[in-house]
Design an enzyme around this catalytic site. Structure first.
Site, mmCIF file in Angstrom:
data_model
loop_
_atom_site.group_PDB
_atom_site.id
_atom_site.type_symbol
_atom_site.label_atom_id
_atom_site.label_comp_id
_atom_site.label_asym_id
_atom_site.label_seq_id
_atom_site.Cartn_x
_atom_site.Cartn_y
_atom_site.Cartn_z
ATOM 1 N N CYS A 1 1.135 -1.284 -0.033
ATOM 2 C CA CYS A 1 0.293 0.027 0.273
ATOM 3 C C CYS A 1 0.888 1.512 -0.097
ATOM 4 C CB CYS A 1 -1.283 -0.535 1.034
ATOM 5 S SG CYS A 1 -0.257 -0.143 2.973
ATOM 6 N N GLN A 2 0.348 1.667 1.351
ATOM 7 C CA GLN A 2 1.557 3.196 0.540
ATOM 8 C C GLN A 2 2.295 3.006 2.490
ATOM 9 O OE1 GLN A 2 1.647 5.993 -0.661
ATOM 10 N NE2 GLN A 2 3.109 7.367 0.399
ATOM 11 N N THR A 3 2.497 2.118 3.523
ATOM 12 C CA THR A 3 3.566 1.813 4.264
ATOM 13 C C THR A 3 3.458 0.493 4.547
ATOM 14 O OG1 THR A 3 1.819 2.391 6.182
ATOM 15 C CG2 THR A 3 3.106 4.154 5.204
ATOM 16 N N HIS A 4 2.427 -0.274 3.883
ATOM 17 C CA HIS A 4 2.645 -1.960 4.205
ATOM 18 C C HIS A 4 1.924 -2.380 5.780
ATOM 19 C CE1 HIS A 4 2.640 -5.623 4.216
ATOM 20 N NE2 HIS A 4 3.434 -6.134 5.002
ATOM 21 N N HIS A 5 0.828 -0.590 6.077
ATOM 22 C CA HIS A 5 -0.549 -1.160 6.548
ATOM 23 C C HIS A 5 -1.339 -1.967 6.202
ATOM 24 C CE1 HIS A 5 -3.219 1.322 9.336
ATOM 25 N NE2 HIS A 5 -3.707 0.273 9.357
ATOM 26 N N ARG A 6 -1.904 -1.054 5.414
ATOM 27 C CA ARG A 6 -3.230 -1.661 4.704
ATOM 28 C C ARG A 6 -3.478 -2.861 3.838
ATOM 29 N NH1 ARG A 6 -4.671 3.567 1.509
ATOM 30 N NH2 ARG A 6 -2.542 4.212 1.426
ATOM 31 N N SER A 7 -2.080 -3.266 3.617
ATOM 32 C CA SER A 7 -1.338 -4.387 2.386
ATOM 33 C C SER A 7 -1.118 -5.010 3.799
ATOM 34 C CB SER A 7 -0.776 -4.436 1.809
ATOM 35 O OG SER A 7 0.861 -3.444 2.312
#
Length: 271
Positions: A230-236
């Site tokens: 994602c943007q920071t590998h939080h959502r992903s």
């Protein structure tokens, strides 16, 4: 016998409540300090989600250094025979990222509470304000590269027939209409399926039951290596977790995510 041995990766609130007193359980709460103080699942230990990230621009989602992870997991009472159950209150992003970290440290026994605290509360299950006793100091960890795709790794795999890049950001970010880095757009060949689209709001943010078929339609299939970001590998974190739960054999999180890719001068971009 192991109380958790018969359970799948994704478990339900009833499964967890029946096992809250299991000696092997390490229950991890990734909500917020305020939410945890208000009431948490009995026995849960709070982890500030930001501690799962490096936190430094332009790519705050990169993996923290080993020393920080050794401190974090020491506080949790980490031991090889432990069984982790992880939850948050947002549908699985932070919990999934924590599961990625468990893969990084080589911990193979873990579960995600489907729907997290939202599902637990929807079933009127008990909460506690008690704080677990301190677990101990730092532990020695060995870190593994396999769960993670670096920028260079992904650059070397672009265009491969057996690669599926799962972009968990919003469609606006994917199309370059909402830009959160020096460059907008997406990694060439990436498929967009936003993380929230994988949740079922009518079932307390549980993972939607038709997710396997939806991914099949998008070409995100078990025969491919899945790299999600994602943007920071939080959502992903959620999309990483889902691919693992579906039994996909080759799954990696791109921890640098768009924060790294979109701010690097030499990375290709599609709109």
């Amino acid at each position: 016998m192991d109380d958790f041995a018969s359970l799948p990766l994704v478990i339900e609130p009833a499964d967890l409540q029946a096992r809250l007193s299991a000696p092997e359980l390490i229950l991890v709460d990734l909500t917020s300090a305020a939410r945890y103080a208000e009431g948490h699942i009995p026995g849960a230990r709070f982890v500030d989600p930001k501690r799962t990230q490096l936190g430094q621009p332009p790519a705050p989602g990169l993996q923290p250094p080993r020393e920080q992870l050794e401190s974090l997991f020491g506080e949790l009472g980490h031991r090889p025979e432990a069984v982790y159950v992880v939850y948050d209150d947002e549908g699985g992003g932070w919990a999934g990222r924590f599961i990625w970290l468990l893969d990084v440290i080589g911990q193979q026994r873990y579960h995600y509470l489907n729907g997290g605290l939202t599902a637990w509360l929807a079933e009127d299950r008990p909460l506690s304000r008690e704080l677990p006793a301190p677990a101990g100091g730092p532990v020695a960890l060995s870190l593994h590269d396999e769960p993670t795709a670096s920028r260079d790794y992904l650059l070397g795999r672009l265009g491969a027939a057996d690669l599926a890049i799962w972009d968990a950001r919003s469609p606006q970010e994917y199309r370059g209409e909402k830009v959160l880095a020096a460059k907008g757009g997406h990694i060439p060949g990436a498929v967009n399926f936003e993380w929230t689209a994988a949740m079922d709001p009518s079932r307390a943010l549980r993972i939607r039951t038709d997710i396997a078929g939806r991914l099949e339609e998008l070409g995100i299939t078990p025969d491919k290596e899945i790299v999600t970001h994602c943007q920071t590998h939080h959502r992903s974190g959620l999309t990483y977790l889902i691919a693992k739960a579906l039994g996909y054999p080759r799954v990696k999180g791109y921890a640098g995510s768009w924060g790294e890719w979109g701010n690097h001068p030499d990375t290709p971009v599609e709109l």
